[in-house]
Scaffold this motif. Structure first.
Motif, PDB file in Angstrom:
ATOM      1  N   TRP B 154      48.305  52.105  74.022  1.00  0.00           N
ATOM      2  CA  TRP B 154      49.485  52.631  74.712  1.00  0.00           C
ATOM      3  C   TRP B 154      50.288  51.479  75.302  1.00  0.00           C
ATOM      4  O   TRP B 154      49.737  50.594  75.957  1.00  0.00           O
ATOM      5  N   PRO B 216      43.980  53.858  79.865  1.00  0.00           N
ATOM      6  CA  PRO B 216      43.752  55.258  80.243  1.00  0.00           C
ATOM      7  C   PRO B 216      43.695  55.409  81.766  1.00  0.00           C
ATOM      8  O   PRO B 216      43.012  54.635  82.441  1.00  0.00           O
ATOM      9  N   GLY B 283      46.700  59.005  79.108  1.00  0.00           N
ATOM     10  CA  GLY B 283      45.355  59.367  78.679  1.00  0.00           C
ATOM     11  C   GLY B 283      44.719  60.478  79.471  1.00  0.00           C
ATOM     12  O   GLY B 283      43.510  60.692  79.385  1.00  0.00           O
ATOM     13  N   SER B 284      45.510  61.166  80.292  1.00  0.00           N
ATOM     14  CA  SER B 284      44.954  62.306  81.028  1.00  0.00           C
ATOM     15  C   SER B 284      46.107  63.205  81.421  1.00  0.00           C
ATOM     16  O   SER B 284      47.266  62.870  81.258  1.00  0.00           O
TER      17      SER B 284
END
Lengths: 280, 286
Positions: B154, B216, B283-284
Motif C-alpha cells: 500500500w 496495515p 488494511g482494516s
C-alpha cells in the motif's frame, strides 16, 4: 494577546470615522504636484473606505455584518452623523445597511490594463455616502467626545470583542482647544481584547513628502501633524505585519498615522478570515 | 496477478465555523474508488482510492462552489492521469483546464440565475467576481499494488497547494505531516488556487508532492487547517515517538464530530473555522 479577538457576525467590530468638515478643509492639500481641496480628499477617502469594507465583507447573499460603522462629521456648530441619503442622522450602522444604502451610485470611467500592454477604459460603479462639506470651525475635541460616547456604549455591549477603531480625518487645526485629553480619554476605553485604537489621517497644506505609518514625529512638517501623531495609537503587531507586507517600514513604535497619503489600505489590516490572495 | 484486497473505506466528517450555517461551510471534500482493479505503468494490478479536500478562502466570493468544484476535478485529474505525480506539469495543466472549463460554465449559470431571481450582481460583489474565487487544494491517492511475488503493498501519493494537510499515523505516532510540519506555519495568507489563475507553470512550481508507504493499521487523515493545526499542536515531533491523542473518530458521526470540535474551540485548543476530516485506515475497517 491583545487585538486577536475574532471579528464575525456574532462578534462584530466597530469602526468610527470622524470627518473634519470645517471651513479650512476647503483649502488645498498639497502633495507632490497634485492639489485638491482637503474636503474632497477626505470625502473621497470615506467613500472608498466604506466601499472597500463592503467589498471585503461581501458574500453571495449580501454584505455580512462583520462591522458596524459610523461616519461622524464635525464643523460649524455641528457634530453628528455625516451620512447622506437614507442613512442621514444615524450613528453606528450595520455594514450591510451601509452597503445597501449609499446616497447614490455614480458611474465613473477608469483605465485598466487590456492584457496586451495597453489600457482600456471601463465603467465602474462608485457609491457615495457623503459629499465634501466645509463650514465654520473645527470642534475636534467635541468630535472625540462624541466618539467617546459611541465607543463607551459599544464596549459595554461587546466587552470581549475586537476593540473599536476610530479614524479621524482632519487638517488638524482644532478650534475648540487641545484635543489631546479627549483623545487620551477615548483611547482609555478597552475591551478584554485591548484598548480602543485611534488613528489619524492628516490632510495638510504644509506640503512635504507624504508619510505613512511613521514611528517618530521627526519627519513631520508642523505642530498639527506632530499633535495628531502623538494622539495616534501604536499599531498592533498583526497590523504592523500587514503594513510591512505592503512595503512600509515598521517598528514597534509605528503609529496609525498618515500624512497626506492614502489611508484606505487600512481596511486590509482587518482580519475576518482567510484572505483571497493570488499565488506568488 | 494476485487478488486486490479491499480498499480502505473513507470516513468524512465536517462541521462549519461557529456562527455560520451549514450552507455557509466553505470546506469541501470528495472521494472516489474504482470498482475493479487496473494496471499500472509496470503492468502490475492496482486499485486506488482517490481523496481531495479543499478550503475556500472566506474573503472570496463563491469560495464554497469553487472548493466543491476543485475536489471533484482533482480526483478526476488524478484518476485519469494514472501515475500523475510523475508528470506534475501535465497533471497541473489538466486540473487547471478542467476546473477553468467547469468554473466558466458555473459562473454563466450563476449569473443567469441571479438575473432570473431579480437579484443582479451588485457593485460590492463585482470586484470579488472579477478577482475570482480562491481555495486550497489537497489530493491523495491510496494505491494497493500487487507485486510480482503476489504480495500487496500500500502506498499513498499526495499533492498540496496551501495549508490543507495530510497526516500519516502509525500506532498513534505521527509518521508524516504534509505539506505543513509545524503550527507556526499556519496563517491567514496560505497559498491558494484562484479561479482566474491560468499560470500552469507557477502552480506546478508551488505545488508540493509527496508519497509514502502504508503498513496495515496505518491511518491517513486529510484535514483543513484548523484541525491540522490541532493535530500538530498535539505532536511537535513529526517522525518521532510522540503520541497524537486522537479521539475515537472511527465511532464518530457528524454530530459527534461537531460536538468534539465545539468542545475544543471552547477550550481554546482549536481556531474557529470550518473543519473537515477525511480519514482512512489501511488494511482494516475505518
Amino acid at each position: 494577546m491583545p487585538y486577536t479577538a475574532e471579528i464575525s457576525r456574532t462578534n462584530p467590530g466597530c469602526f468610527i470615522f470622524l470627518v473634519d468638515q470645517s471651513a479650512s478643509m476647503s483649502d488645498p492639500m498639497e502633495s507632490g504636484e497634485t492639489t485638491q481641496p482637503r474636503a474632497e480628499v477626505v470625502a473621497g477617502a470615506i467613500n472608498r473606505l466604506l466601499t472597500e469594507l463592503s467589498v471585503k465583507c461581501a458574500k453571495e447573499e449580501g454584505v455580512r455584518d462583520y462591522f458596524h460603522v459610523a461616519v461622524i462629521g464635525y464643523g460649524h456648530q455641528h457634530v453628528g452623523s455625516a451620512y447622506q441619503g437614507a442613512l442621514a442622522g444615524r450613528d453606528l450602522v450595520p455594514l450591510s445597511e451601509v452597503a445597501n444604502n449609499p446616497a447614490r451610485v455614480e458611474s465613473r470611467t477608469k483605465k485598466v490594463p487590456d492584457g496586451a500592454g495597453g489600457l482600456v477604459e471601463t465603467t465602474v460603479q462608485f457609491p457615495v455616502w457623503m459629499d465634501p462639506v466645509t463650514n465654520g470651525g473645527t470642534p475636534m475635541t467635541r468630535a472625540l467626545g462624541y466618539a467617546d460616547t459611541l465607543v463607551g456604549n459599544w464596549v459595554d455591549a461587546h466587552p470581549s470583542g475586537f476593540p473599536p477603531i476610530v479614524l479621524n480625518l482632519t487638517d488638524g487645526e482644532s478650534t475648540d482647544g487641545d484635543p489631546t485629553s479627549a483623545a487620551i480619554g477615548l483611547a482609555s476605553h478597552a475591551t478584554a481584547d485591548g484598548p480602543v485604537l485611534l488613528f489619524n489621517l492628516h490632510v495638510s497644506g504644509s506640503g512635504g513628502a507624504p508619510i505613512t505609518f511613521p514611528d517618530s514625529e521627526e519627519q513631520l512638517p508642523d505642530t498639527y501633524a506632530k499633535l495628531l501623531f502623538q494622539m495616534s495609537s501604536v499599531l498592533p503587531s498583526h497590523m504592523r505585519s500587514y503594513a510591512a507586507s505592503q512595503g512600509h517600514r515598521v517598528s514597534e513604535s509605528t503609529r496609525g498615522f498618515v500624512y497626506n497619503a492614502d489611508i484606505v489600505s487600512i481596511v486590509e489590516f482587518l482580519d475576518i478570515g482567510t484572505r483571497a490572495t493570488e499565488l506568488r | 496477478m494476485g487478488d486486490i484486497p479491499a480498499l480502505p473505506p473513507a470516513q468524512w466528517l465536517w462541521t462549519q465555523k461557529a456562527g455560520s450555517s451549514e450552507q455557509e461551510c466553505e470546506d469541501a471534500a470528495y472521494f472516489w474508488q474504482s470498482g475493479e482493479a487496473g494496471v499500472d505503468s509496470a503492468g502490475r494490478a492496482v486499485a486506488s482510492l482517490y481523496v481531495a479536500v479543499s478550503d475556500g478562502a472566506s474573503e472570496s466570493l463563491l469560495a464554497r462552489d469553487w472548493a466543491t468544484l476543485l475536489v471533484r476535478d482533482a480526483v478526476e485529474s488524478m484518476r485519469l492521469a494514472g501515475d500523475w505525480w510523475q508528470e506534475l506539469g501535465t497533471f497541473v495543466r489538466d486540473l487547471m483546464e478542467r476546473s477553468a472549463l467547469h468554473w466558466d460554465a458555473f459562473l454563466t449559470r450563476y449569473q443567469a440565475e441571479r438575473a432570473t431571481q431579480g437579484r443582479p450582481i451588485t457593485w460590492y460583489e463585482q470586484p470579488g467576481l472579477e478577482k475570482g474565487a480562491f481555495a486550497t487544494v489537497l489530493g491523495a491517492e491510496i494505491r494497493a499494488t500487487v507485486l510480482d511475488d503476489g504480495t500487496t503493498h500500500w502506498f499513498w501519493f499526495a499533492f498540496a497547494l496551501g495549508d490543507s494537510c495530510v497526516f500519516q499515523l502509525r500506532e498513534g505516532r505521527l509518521v508524516e505531516s504534509f505539506p505543513v510540519r509545524s503550527v507556526e506555519e499556519f496563517g491567514i495568507t496560505p497559498q491558494l488556487l484562484g479561479s482566474r489563475n491560468h499560470d500552469v507553470r507557477l502552480v506546478a512550481e508551488r505545488m508540493r508532492v509527496t508519497w509514502g508507504e502504508l503498513l496495515p493499521g496505518d491511518e491517513l487523515l486529510l484535514t483543513t487547517d484548523a484541525l491540522a493545526a490541532w493535530v500538530l499542536s498535539q505532536s511537535t515531533d513529526v517522525g518521532g515517538n510522540g503520541i497524537v491523542a486522537l479521539p475515537a473518530f472511527d465511532s464518530f458521526d457528524r454530530q459527534d464530530f461537531a460536538d468534539w470540535v465545539d468542545d475544543q474551540r471552547a477550550r481554546g485548543r482549536m481556531r474557529n473555522d470550518d473543519v473537515t476530516l477525511v480519514r482512512m485506515r489501511a488494511g482494516s475497517e475505518a
